[in-house]
Design a protein around this motif. Sequence first.
Motif, PDB file in Angstrom:
ATOM      1  N   GLN A  52     -17.257 -55.962  -2.590  1.00 48.39           N
ATOM      2  CA  GLN A  52     -17.295 -56.113  -4.052  1.00 48.39           C
ATOM      3  C   GLN A  52     -15.965 -55.739  -4.700  1.00 48.39           C
ATOM      4  OE1 GLN A  52     -21.082 -54.945  -5.964  1.00 48.39           O
ATOM      5  NE2 GLN A  52     -21.870 -54.744  -3.895  1.00 48.39           N
ATOM      6  N   ASP A  70     -15.327 -61.424   6.726  1.00 49.42           N
ATOM      7  CA  ASP A  70     -16.618 -61.484   7.402  1.00 49.42           C
ATOM      8  C   ASP A  70     -17.580 -60.442   6.822  1.00 49.42           C
ATOM      9  OD1 ASP A  70     -18.234 -62.705   9.166  1.00 49.42           O
ATOM     10  OD2 ASP A  70     -17.466 -61.671  10.947  1.00 49.42           O
ATOM     11  N   TYR A 104     -32.268 -59.041   3.306  1.00 48.69           N
ATOM     12  CA  TYR A 104     -31.645 -58.645   4.572  1.00 48.69           C
ATOM     13  C   TYR A 104     -32.195 -59.441   5.760  1.00 48.69           C
ATOM     14  CZ  TYR A 104     -29.052 -54.760   2.545  1.00 48.69           C
ATOM     15  OH  TYR A 104     -28.157 -54.002   1.822  1.00 48.69           O
ATOM     16  N   ARG A 105     -32.973 -60.483   5.464  1.00 50.02           N
ATOM     17  CA  ARG A 105     -33.487 -61.421   6.487  1.00 50.02           C
ATOM     18  C   ARG A 105     -34.396 -60.723   7.511  1.00 50.02           C
ATOM     19  NH1 ARG A 105     -29.639 -62.815   3.310  1.00 50.02           N
ATOM     20  NH2 ARG A 105     -28.003 -64.283   3.959  1.00 50.02           N
TER      21      ARG A 105
ATOM     22  N   MET B   1     -32.944 -55.674  13.903  1.00 51.00           N
ATOM     23  CA  MET B   1     -33.874 -56.274  12.981  1.00 51.00           C
ATOM     24  C   MET B   1     -33.161 -57.188  11.977  1.00 51.00           C
ATOM     25  SD  MET B   1     -36.700 -54.506  10.589  1.00 51.00           S
ATOM     26  CE  MET B   1     -37.642 -54.052  11.985  1.00 51.00           C
ATOM     27  N   SER B   2     -31.976 -56.765  11.553  1.00 54.65           N
ATOM     28  CA  SER B   2     -31.261 -57.592  10.599  1.00 54.65           C
ATOM     29  C   SER B   2     -30.610 -58.756  11.325  1.00 54.65           C
ATOM     30  CB  SER B   2     -30.196 -56.782   9.884  1.00 54.65           C
ATOM     31  OG  SER B   2     -29.306 -56.279  10.837  1.00 54.65           O
ATOM     32  N   ALA B   3     -30.087 -59.690  10.532  1.00 51.36           N
ATOM     33  CA  ALA B   3     -29.450 -60.864  11.115  1.00 51.36           C
ATOM     34  C   ALA B   3     -28.272 -60.447  11.980  1.00 51.36           C
ATOM     35  CB  ALA B   3     -28.984 -61.776   9.992  1.00 51.36           C
ATOM     36  N   GLU B   4     -28.193 -60.959  13.168  1.00 49.73           N
ATOM     37  CA  GLU B   4     -27.149 -60.550  14.092  1.00 49.73           C
ATOM     38  C   GLU B   4     -26.042 -61.581  14.203  1.00 49.73           C
ATOM     39  OE1 GLU B   4     -26.480 -57.728  15.881  1.00 49.73           O
ATOM     40  OE2 GLU B   4     -28.075 -56.784  14.742  1.00 49.73           O
ATOM     41  N   ALA B   5     -26.166 -62.659  13.431  1.00 46.82           N
ATOM     42  CA  ALA B   5     -25.148 -63.705  13.530  1.00 46.82           C
ATOM     43  C   ALA B   5     -23.774 -63.124  13.265  1.00 46.82           C
ATOM     44  CB  ALA B   5     -25.453 -64.787  12.512  1.00 46.82           C
ATOM     45  N   LYS B   6     -22.790 -63.551  14.032  1.00 45.39           N
ATOM     46  CA  LYS B   6     -21.448 -62.990  13.872  1.00 45.39           C
ATOM     47  C   LYS B   6     -20.848 -63.397  12.545  1.00 45.39           C
ATOM     48  CE  LYS B   6     -19.897 -61.379  18.137  1.00 45.39           C
ATOM     49  NZ  LYS B   6     -18.748 -61.110  18.942  1.00 45.39           N
ATOM     50  N   THR B   7     -20.964 -64.668  12.259  1.00 47.91           N
ATOM     51  CA  THR B   7     -20.535 -65.086  10.936  1.00 47.91           C
ATOM     52  C   THR B   7     -21.727 -65.761  10.276  1.00 47.91           C
ATOM     53  OG1 THR B   7     -19.753 -67.134  11.870  1.00 47.91           O
ATOM     54  CG2 THR B   7     -18.096 -65.450  11.485  1.00 47.91           C
ATOM     55  N   MET B   8     -21.780 -65.676   8.965  1.00 43.20           N
ATOM     56  CA  MET B   8     -22.935 -66.251   8.281  1.00 43.20           C
ATOM     57  C   MET B   8     -22.464 -67.415   7.430  1.00 43.20           C
ATOM     58  SD  MET B   8     -24.883 -62.690   7.468  1.00 43.20           S
ATOM     59  CE  MET B   8     -26.557 -63.277   7.276  1.00 43.20           C
ATOM     60  N   ALA B  15     -30.982 -66.500   1.789  1.00 48.19           N
ATOM     61  CA  ALA B  15     -30.401 -65.659   0.733  1.00 48.19           C
ATOM     62  C   ALA B  15     -30.881 -66.127  -0.633  1.00 48.19           C
ATOM     63  CB  ALA B  15     -28.873 -65.712   0.813  1.00 48.19           C
ATOM     64  N   ALA B 106     -24.636 -56.090  -2.284  1.00 47.55           N
ATOM     65  CA  ALA B 106     -24.463 -55.164  -1.158  1.00 47.55           C
ATOM     66  C   ALA B 106     -25.232 -55.681   0.062  1.00 47.55           C
ATOM     67  CB  ALA B 106     -24.940 -53.773  -1.545  1.00 47.55           C
ATOM     68  N   ALA B 107     -26.207 -56.559  -0.175  1.00 46.87           N
ATOM     69  CA  ALA B 107     -26.953 -57.219   0.912  1.00 46.87           C
ATOM     70  C   ALA B 107     -26.152 -58.461   1.336  1.00 46.87           C
ATOM     71  CB  ALA B 107     -28.331 -57.605   0.394  1.00 46.87           C
ATOM     72  N   PRO B 108     -26.563 -59.109   2.428  1.00 49.48           N
ATOM     73  CA  PRO B 108     -25.808 -60.295   2.854  1.00 49.48           C
ATOM     74  C   PRO B 108     -26.068 -61.513   1.953  1.00 49.48           C
ATOM     75  CG  PRO B 108     -27.581 -59.837   4.380  1.00 49.48           C
ATOM     76  CD  PRO B 108     -27.573 -58.706   3.411  1.00 49.48           C
ATOM     77  N   VAL B 109     -25.609 -61.416   0.739  1.00 47.04           N
ATOM     78  CA  VAL B 109     -25.744 -62.479  -0.254  1.00 47.04           C
ATOM     79  C   VAL B 109     -24.384 -62.620  -0.920  1.00 47.04           C
ATOM     80  CG1 VAL B 109     -26.874 -63.166  -2.406  1.00 47.04           C
ATOM     81  CG2 VAL B 109     -28.142 -61.830  -0.721  1.00 47.04           C
TER      82      VAL B 109
END
Lengths: 296, 262
Positions: A52, A70, A104-105, B1-8, B15, B106-109
């Motif tokens: 941010q 990333d 958080y999926r 548990m969370s997304a493990e993809a290296k890049t999103m 999202a 702060a989340a993957p959005v």
Amino acid sequence: MAAIELRGVVKRFGSITAVDGLDLEVPEGICLGLLGPNGAGKSTTMRLLTGQALPDAGELRALGHKLPEDSKAARAKMGVVPQLDNLDVDVTVEDNLAVYARLYRVKDVGGAVDRALDLARLRDRRRDAVDQLSGGMRRRLLLARGLVHEPRLVLLDEPTVGLDPQIRTELWTLIGELKSRGTTILMSTHYIEEAERLADEVAVMTKGKIIARGHPAKLIDEHAGEQTAEVYGPPERLVEVRAGAEAQGLMVRPAGPAVAIVGSERAGNGGIPSEAVIRAATLEDVFVLLTGEEAE
Amino acid sequence: MSAEAKTMRRLEPAAIKGVMSREVANFRTYWKGTTFSSVLEPIVYLLAFGLGLGATLVDEVAGIPYIEFVGTGMVATAVIFSSALPSMFGTFVKHRFQNTYEAILAAPVDIEELVSAEMLWIAIRSGFYGCFPLLVTIGFGLDPAPGMLLVPLFCFVTALGFAGFGVAMAATVAKIDQFNYVTALFITPLFLVAGTFFPIDGLPEGFQIVAQANPLHQLVELVRGGAFGFEPVDIARFAFLVAFAFAMWRVAVSRMAKRLID
């Protein structure tokens, strides 16, 4: 691999340099307390880690992901507990958690919500709107929301700022439980006691830089010695005591209505006034000496 | 548990769905008030202008009974009131007073997903609310037509554009009272020169040209097309609305990125 690596990070806001060549490494599994006065650059550092804020210079990595490029993948494995309560107050406790589980999926949203409710000890209030909760419950919920996806790294930004002592103690218990699970924690705070109680290591930050780092006991030993002598009295007496101690090469700091002579064990005979109260040196002594700010 | 993809990826449906689920959770707590005002306001206008003017001053416009002329035009009014205004105020409040976006980001959005979700949610709502004046007008004697089935789509696309406009304005103003300028300079003129209450072709030529650039006017024409018969030009009108929505989306994303990322 370190959970967080910052190298020479700079962040400016116009003419103000909030983060000034910051180097910081946080190994996995520890709780690092980022201790500094208001305006030291702690919250900006947190914002840099969540993407941010964008750095003007330097390199940042979180959980192996380069930031800000990333950042999204890093944030998926990171939990953030903000300084300000930004819960959805009209929405139920469980819906607040479920929304973030989805963001958080998390695959099993219901299971994650149940675990977070247990962590926050709010299972029996799950269907209540947030504005029906007490201040302590809301802070516990805020913490649980940041942990709903069981992150590997948690950023706690001044987690107990402005809270009364009872709620603060409740949160410390929860953060202690999190530590015992081996979660890496970066916690910014300007409360000495919070850093002393929770952090495995403390990094003292001021003016956008880390100026000292180590285990609290090591920092005290390195910077404050064994003992501190506090002298209370009228202002003219305190001026006299300060001058006498400084003449012996001792470090002196203000301590509210007193002056504190840090490392008083090194004073020569008669160097410490007879009315002084002797106590063990503390992290607060280190903090005030290094930052020049009064501690909270 | 969370997304493990290296890049999103960009624009991940998960999202967008997550952000919209927050909106739905909140909407469940205030839907009655919002629905009440969104439905009642256009109906009041419809009764005041359609019945009031229709019974006293204007009998019909271009062969259409005046109440049906106004009723089909009021769809556009319902759309702008239920998209631009909630988008402006909602976005501003969530950003400045509730710090909601700080938590979401702060989340993957990312910003693009956040803005897209906000726009989509408002457009879905508005697509629904936009149909109410048409249903009320049917109650006043407008004959149902198959083309009316496309009205929710027309409303949705237009509302998408105005939701983007609202987000962009919220990311631009410094204080909430500055929305008064936005309302006076943009929303009120757009609403009045949409062809809702009087035909645009009665205006001076300059105004007619300007009105063609008004998305609300294009929406009014499309709704009337759905009710009274489409023309080939309606394809261009719809394309214009799609372009408007796309342009506003990009402007909103860009303005919000400037506002939310230091």
